[in-house]
Structure formats: structure tokens, C-alpha cells
Design an enzyme around this catalytic site. Structure first.
Site, PDB file in Angstrom:
ATOM      1  N   SER A   1       0.953  -1.522   0.339  1.00  0.00           N
ATOM      2  CA  SER A   1      -0.418  -0.087   0.173  1.00  0.00           C
ATOM      3  C   SER A   1       1.013   1.549   0.046  1.00  0.00           C
ATOM      4  CB  SER A   1      -0.917   0.316   1.078  1.00  0.00           C
ATOM      5  OG  SER A   1      -0.207   0.440   2.467  1.00  0.00           O
ATOM      6  N   ASP A   2       1.959   1.568   1.040  1.00  0.00           N
ATOM      7  CA  ASP A   2       2.404   2.907   1.284  1.00  0.00           C
ATOM      8  C   ASP A   2       3.265   2.856   0.149  1.00  0.00           C
ATOM      9  OD1 ASP A   2       3.963   0.712   2.323  1.00  0.00           O
ATOM     10  OD2 ASP A   2       4.448   1.925   4.325  1.00  0.00           O
ATOM     11  N   CYS A   3       4.467   1.719  -0.348  1.00  0.00           N
ATOM     12  CA  CYS A   3       4.972   1.611  -1.610  1.00  0.00           C
ATOM     13  C   CYS A   3       4.798   2.336  -3.266  1.00  0.00           C
ATOM     14  CB  CYS A   3       5.632   0.183  -1.793  1.00  0.00           C
ATOM     15  SG  CYS A   3       6.649  -0.616  -0.674  1.00  0.00           S
TER      16      CYS A   3
END
Ligand code: LAN
Length: 752
Positions: free
Chosen positions: A461-463
Site C-alpha cells: 500500500s505505502d510503496c
């Protein structure tokens, strides 16, 4: 192959002076090993020595004034960016040491030894460097930690002892003698954690009867949650937990063991204070040294493991076992093929390779695994280590893009950003994993960004969010650069832009990550409940069973969606607005009373405050109008130290209480704290703490433009630390760049 990092041994590489310099750096590290546990990745810098020497800018010499003006800060930034650019690779990514954990390399060495392939991967030079690493990271008391900064544990000591022996160190060598004494004084290797028991059993120096069962039949449970028992299906676990226990249960179910050799027979006798034949294996199942115990077993586990232990008598050799093992192998091959044999992480990489070998010694799958071992090895002046991933390429490169672009010094950084753009473009995942995804419990990946490389390909998600932000930042640059009237076409400056469709795919992935609680987890949605942690059998790790919503992941998704809708206001606007609202509520709900957030992937409250604050700030909240942000700022301001910096210890992560570093403040913590304070507009209330922070960063900068590698900055599962070598360059650049424009030049908002 973009982003692939491997080290080759070439005795003739470099000039004689460079080789002598490398040796000197190694000796220096060993001489100072008690002062710092980290390599400064000096060998990487040595490789770029010519570029570093030829670079155009260096930070100004002479003392940093207490009240530096914008020009002075600019000179420091130019020096920092020109230096960092020298480390950038042809494909545009920034490599760096991603070591830290001490339990990875031994598993690899045990596996290669078992499969008869140790000498194929480990040349004499590899062995020498791996042993150097061991010597450098043995603690004063003779033991080894879970990670390079940690106190000795049985897990670290038992495994690294065995590795030293397999790499050829004699039992009488001081390293071995001291490690053995450490173990024997604590009852011997039966007190190792369950993962340690697994590796020792594979090598044949510990009995499979001394293990709590890793029943492979769990893969045959119904997956549907309405069955009740379906809640226990591994398909609902956090992917790292699921992907590690998958091949582990295969190897356990098969009792895959190394053939006895004189060496393994000797090691058997060395690990325990009593003769091997007299070890009480049933009692050993639940023994664990107090140094290792982070998550003690609750009673239910003891009961469950006892029942399954008894069940082994029936299951072993049964048709059910055969069916379960076949099911496991199906999933193992799927994972191998969908990651081009890199696999999701260092643990399943190695155990999958072992499982393939057990299924078919010397078979195709095993052969395909071997070359990909190199993707995980890293060499620095402290020796050869196995990294926690196949690198942090995309993650670091996306941060670097944002940091460098925000410095706004495009005359200096244009070329570097262009190269970085290539990497961002080339590493986005553009295809789904093989169908059917649901049969392999996989989330969608098309449009996502991975943490490392496209070959690895697992979506996060955050990548995805940081990748998207980097892409959006770069999409704005051609205009900025044109304004500078550089004699290049916009296309030449950052390369062809990523198509809107690909950005939409990424937004689709980000939206899909939202959980019922409004937050975002790491690789997948939250698929079960926190109470399942009672089944966590890994004594050293906390919270491994479920993929929870985290402030870091949620905030990254918020800031990415906010940046996206500025450039593409028409795309899925209503859904994005609704998603942002729920994500905001989640972030607010997990803020602590003292105003901080707890960080799960970096050290620790400082890291998480940066995310919490930027997430809320992106939604338009500021110090002036938001009570939560005022509390967060007060928390951070309170943690600033006499030297002007911030310095948080990794102990915060395990204890969940803020803990100061001893000694100097830390450049990475300082940058995070400054970025958080500036995000909420604290400089408008009181610029003083920011000025002091900036002065601290400039004073810590080295004449080359680099910053020193200080204490470890990353963490996983509460208790294990991991090195992010690039952070020391990225975050000071980011914070100083922001400081210069926002505080010294008084820009209202930074556009890119
Ligand atoms: C990582 C590395 C990246 C990290 C971030 C993207 C920074 C984070 O925001 C989300 C979680 C994630 C993806 C993450 C999860 C845990 C990992 C994969 C690691 C810390 C790298 C190594 C670690 C992995 C679990 C190590 C193997 C150990 C086990 C207990 C299986």
C-alpha cells in the site's frame, strides 16, 4: 532485471590503492566495532570514488553559523545532492545496505550445506567476508543478538554459532568457545526459539521431536470464514507469516533433514551441556531463553501444540499428509514463479529453495533458485550479510525523488531526477500475478509499486503511494525545468511521463487497500482478528499473524490520493473523497493521548509522527486549526535535545514508550521531526526549534556532502531492527530543502 543488486568477487577489481583503502576501511570498522554497530556502506562509496572526487559541489567549509541564511543552506543542499547522486546506479535507483537482522544468513548457509550447494554460492572470499561479519557482530559477552544492535539471544547465538562451524571455523576458535559458553550458561540450544529449533532440526543437530508441530494440514482447512475454523486458515494470515510457515510446514511435514556428516555429528555434541542422547525433547518443545522472549506463549498454545504433537503419530505417512504436502508445494511453486524466484522475503526465499530441493534434489526449481540467492547478499566493510529483502530500491528512490525535487535546486539535480524517473517507471507492477488470485490468497497488484523491484513484484500500500507521489512529482518537473530555460526538451529532462492509465491503476490499488476500520495495512487487507495473535508461535516477534492498519501505510495513501486529485481532479473523485474521510478518522483514532503515534516500521514515535502529521496536514489541517496536530507538535517539540537534534532509540519500538538515544542526536530522527513540524505549520508559531534542527543537520554533514551512518532506523514485528542506509542522505536533504523554502524563503506552500 532493473534494480538487481549483486556483489561479485573480483580480486583484480579497482586500483591497488582502492583495494588497500577497502582493507583499511575493514580494519577500521573492526577496530571501532564497539563504538558503532553499523557499516557506513563505505565500500559502496569507494566504488563511486571517482565520481565523488569529480562532483561539482561540496558543502561550505568552516563552522556553521547559529542563524544560517538561505544561501548557506543552499550550499549544504547542493553538496548533499551532488554527493548522493554519485551513488545512483545506471538504472536510476539508489543502492544501500539493507541488513540488520542476524538470523537470516545462518538459514541460508544451513540450507546450502544441506543441499550440497554451499561451495557453489560461497566462494572462499564469501566465506571470509561472512566470517568477518560474525567477528564484527559478536557481542562482548560472546553471544549474538537478534539484530546488529541487540543484546545476545539464544536465537542469534545458536544459529550464528552453527554458521561459523559450517563456514569452517574450528570449535576451539575463540569466537566459538565464547558463543558456546554463552549458550551452555543458559541451558544450551534447546532454549532457542521455535524458528531456531526449525533450522537446527533441518541440519540434523536437533530432533524434530523437540519441535511444536507445524502441521501442514492447516492448508487443507476450509477457507470460508463462515465455517468458523476458516478463521484459522493461513490464507487469512499476514502474507509474510503465511509465506514463511508454508515451506516451513512442508519441510516439517517431510522431516527434511541434512544427511549426517562428521561436522554435523560434532555440532550436535557442542550445542548442549549434556550429551545429545540425553536431551529431553518433549520438554525442549516449550523451552525458550528469557533473553529471546518477546511474545511468551499463552496457555492455549501449549494445549494446541500438545494435541497436534500427539496427532503427528497418526498424520505422519498418512494420505492426508501427502495431500497436505502436495498442496504446500503447489503454493510454493506459485510464489517462486510469480516472483522470478526472488520470493517475498529472505526467510521464505531460503525455505522455499529447501522445499524445492527436498521435492526434487537438483531439480529445475532448485536450480532456478540458486542465482537469486545473490540478490539478497550484501557486502560492506563489516563483512557479508543477508539482507532483509532483495533491497529497498523503489522505496528509497521514491523518497529520494520527493526529497531532491523539494529542494528546488533543479540545475543541480535535473539529471539525477531523470534517472530516478526511469527507475520509478520501470518498477511499477504492470501485470497481475498469475490467475486465479483468490486460489493463492493474493491481492491485486496491477498498478502497484513494490518495495524493491518489478521482478519481486509483491504490491504494498505505502510503496504504491510513495511510487505514485514520486511519479506525480516528476510529472510537474518539465514545467519547472522549462522555467529555468535549460536547453533540453521536457521529455529529455524526466523521460516520457507515466501514462494516466497507469496512474489510475495505482489509485485503484490504493483504494482497494482500505480496511473496514478506515486504515490501510501493508500488502493486503486485514483478513482476520487481533485475537488470532494468541497463536503466534514466534517468541521473538510481535504481531505477525494479521496484516493490521498502520498509521504509516494509511498516511502514505492519504498523501498520495491528495496529490493525485490535484493533478487529476476528475478521476473517481467521489470515491477518493469518501476514502480520505475514513482514512482520516482512522489516523485520528489511533493517535495517543500524548499527541504521538506509534511507529511499526521505523524508529519510532518520531517516524510515525511524521506520517500522522503529514497525513492530516494534506487534508488541510494545521497547527492553527487542529487540536490533534497541536498535541503532536507539542510532543515533538518536547523531545528536541540540547544539540538541536532529535534522537530516538530503537528501544521505543519494543517497549512502546519513547526512549532517547544516548550520545549525539540522530540526523534521520531530526529530519523526520522537522518535516512533521513544518507540515503542520509550526514554524509560523515558533521557527526556533526548526532553525536549531537545521543547524544540527548542517553541523553533522561531512565535507563530502554525506552524513554519517548512526543508529539503526528501521524495525519490523516490534522487536527486530533493520538498516535503511539511504535514509541518512534522503531525509536531511528533504528537511533542509523544506526548511530553506518554507522557513527562510517564506514560501507558502511547496508545489512539488
Ligand atoms: C518490510 C520492508 C518495507 C516495509 C515498509 C514498506 C517500509 C512498511 O511501511 C510496510 C511493511 C514493509 C513492507 C516491511 C514488512 C516486513 C518486512 C518485509 C520488512 C521490514 C523487510 C523485512 C521484513 C520481513 C518480515 C523479514 C523476514 C522476517 C520475518 C519475521 C518473516
Amino acid at each position: 532485471n532493473k534494480g538487481r543488486q549483486t556483489w561479485e568477487y573480483d580480486p583484480a577489481a579497482g586500483t591497488p590503492e582502492q583495494r588497500a583503502e577497502a582493507e583499511r576501511l575493514r580494519e577500521e570498522f573492526t577496530a571501532n566495532k564497539d563504538k558503532h554497530h553499523h557499516s557506513g556502506d563505505e565500500l559502496l562509496r569507494l566504488q563511486s570514488a571517482d565520481r565523488i572526487r569529480a562532483k561539482k559541489h561540496s558543502p561550505p567549509s568552516g563552522p556553521v553559523p547559529d542563524a544560517p541564511d538561505a544561501e548557506r543552506v543552499e550550499e549544504h543542499l547542493k553538496g548533499a545532492i551532488s554527493f548522493y547522486e554519485c551513488l545512483q546506479q545506471e538504472d536510476g535507483h539508489f543502492p544501500g545496505d539493507y541488513g540488520g537482522p542476524m538470523f537470516l544468513l545462518p538459514g541460508l548457509v544451513i540450507t546450502l550445506y544441506t543441499c550440497g550447494a554451499l561451495d557453489q554460492i560461497f566462494s572462499p572470499a564469501h566465506k571470509k567476508e561472512a566470517l568477518r561479519y560474525l567477528h564484527n557482530h559478536q557481542n562482548e559477552d560472546g553471544g549474538f543478538g537478534l539484530h546488529i544492535e541487540g543484546g545476545s539471544t539464544m536465537f542469534g547465538t545458536g544459529l550464528n554459532y552453527v554458521m561459523a562451524r559450517l563456514l569452517g571455523l574450528a570449535a576451539e576458535e575463540p569466537l566459538c568457545v565464547k558463543a558456546r559458553e554463552w549458550m551452555h550458561a543458559r541451558g544450551g540450544a534447546t532454549y532457542i526459539t521455535s524458528w531456531g529449533k526449525f533450522w537446527l532440526a533441518v541440519l540434523g543437530v536437533y530432533s524434530w521431536d523437540g519441535m511444536n508441530p507445524l502441521t501442514p494440514e492447516m492448508w487443507l482447512l476450509p477457507h470460508n470464514k463462515w465455517t468458523g475454523i476458516g478463521m484459522l486458515h493461513p490464507g487469512r494470515f499476514w502474507c509474510h507469516c503465511r509465506m514463511v510457515y508454508l515451506p516451513m510446514s512442508y519441510v516439517y511435514g517431510k522431516r527434511g533433514t541434512c544427511q549426517e556428516t562428521p561436522l554435523t555429528a560434532a555440532i550436535r555434541q557442542e550445542l548442549y551441556p549434556m550429551p545429545y542422547g540425553r536431551v529431553d525433547w518433549n520438554a525442549a518443545r516449550n523451552q525458550c531463553a528469557k533473553e529471546d522472549l518477546y511474545y511468551p506463549h499463552p496457555l492455549v498454545q501449549d494445549i494446541l501444540w500438545w494435541a497436534l504433537y500427539k496427532a503427528e503419530n497418526v498424520l505422519q505417512g498418512s494420505w492426508l499428509r501427502r495431500a497436505a504436502l502436495a498442496e504446500c508445494m503447489k503454493h510454493i511453486h506459485y510464489e517462486d514463479e510469480n516472483t522470478r524466484y526472488v520470493d517475498i522475503g529472505p526467510v521464505n526465499k531460503v525455505i522455499n529453495m529447501l522445499a524445492c530441493w527436498l521435492e526434487e534434489p537438483g531439480g529445475k526449481a532448485f536450480q532456478k533458485h540458486l542465482p537469486r540467492v545473490h540478490d539478497y547478499l550484501w557486502v560492506a566493510e563489516d563483512g557479508l550479510k543477508m539482507q532483509g529483502y532483495n533491497g529497498s530500491q523503489l522505496w528509497d528512490t521514491s523518497f529520494a525523488v520527493q526529497a531532491i525535487a523539494e529542494a528546488g535546486l533543479l540545475q543541480v539535480s535535473g539529471h539525477c531526477l531523470r534517472k530516478a524517473h526511469e527507475y520509478v517507471e520501470q518498477s511499477q507492477v504492470i501485470e497481475e500475478a498469475a490467475a486465479p488470485l483468490s486460489a493463492y490468497y493474493r491481492h491485486i497488484s496491477k498498478g502497484a509499486w513494490p518495495f524493491s523491484s518489478r521482478d519481486h513484484g509483491w504490491p504494498i500500500s505505502d510503496c504504491s503511494s510513495e511510487g505514485l507521489k514520486a511519479a506525480l512529482t516528476l510529472a510537474l518537473l518539465p514545467e519547472e525545468l522549462a522555467a529555468l530555460t535549460l536547453a533540453l526538451l521536457p521529455e529529455e529532462l524526466v523521460g516520457p511521463a507515466i501514462s494516466p492509465e497507469r496512474l489510475y491503476d495505482c489509485v485503484n490499488v490504493i483504494l482497494s487497500y482500505q480496511n473496514r476500520d478506515g486504515g490501510m495495512a501493508t500488502y493486503e487487507n486485514t483478513r482476520s482478528f487481533h485475537w488470532l495473535e494468541i497463536l503466534n508461535p514466534a517468541e521473538t516477534f510481535g504481531d505477525i499473524i494479521v496484516d493490521y492498519s498502520y498509521v504509516e501505510c494509511t498516511s502514505a495513501c492519504i498523501t498520495a490520493l491528495c496529490s493525485f486529485r490535484k493533478q487529476h481532479p476528475g478521476h473517481r473523485a467521489a470515491e477518493i473523497a469518501a476514502s480520505l474521510k475514513r482514512a482520516e478518522a482512522f489516523i485520528r483514532s489511533i493517535q495517543r493521548k500524548d499527541g504521538s503515534w506509534y511507529g511499526s516500521w521505523g524508529v519510532c514515535f518520531t517516524y510515525a509522527c511524521w506520517f500522522g502529521a503529514t497525513g492530516l496536514a494534506a487534508l488541510g489541517h494545521t497547527y492553527a486549526n487542529d487540536e490533534a496536530l497541536r498535541r503532536c507538535a507539542a510532543f515533538l517539540a518536547d523531545k528536541q535535545r540540547a544539540d538541536g537534534g532529535w534522537g530516538e532509540s530503537y528501544l521505543s519500538c519494543q517497549d512502546k514508550v519513547y526512549s532517547h538515544l544516548e550520545g549525539d542526536s540522530h540526523v534521520v530522527n531530526t529530519a523526520w521531526a522537522m518535516l512533521a513540524l513544518m507540515a503542520v505549520g509550526y514554524h509560523k508559531v515558533d521557527p526556533e526549534p526548526l532553525r536549531r534542527g537545521a543547524v544540527f543537520l548542517m553541523r553533522m554533514q561531512q565535507p563530502s556532502g554525506d552524513w554519517p551512518q548512526q543508529h539503526i532506523s528501521g524495525v519490523f514485528n516490534r522487536n527486530c531492527m533493520i538498516t535503511y542506509a539511504n535514509y541518512r542522505n534522503i531525509f536531511p536533504i528533504w528537511a533542509l530543502g523544506h526548511f530553506r523554502r518554507l522557513v527562510l524563503l517564506g514560501e507558502e506552500e511547496i508545489k512539488i
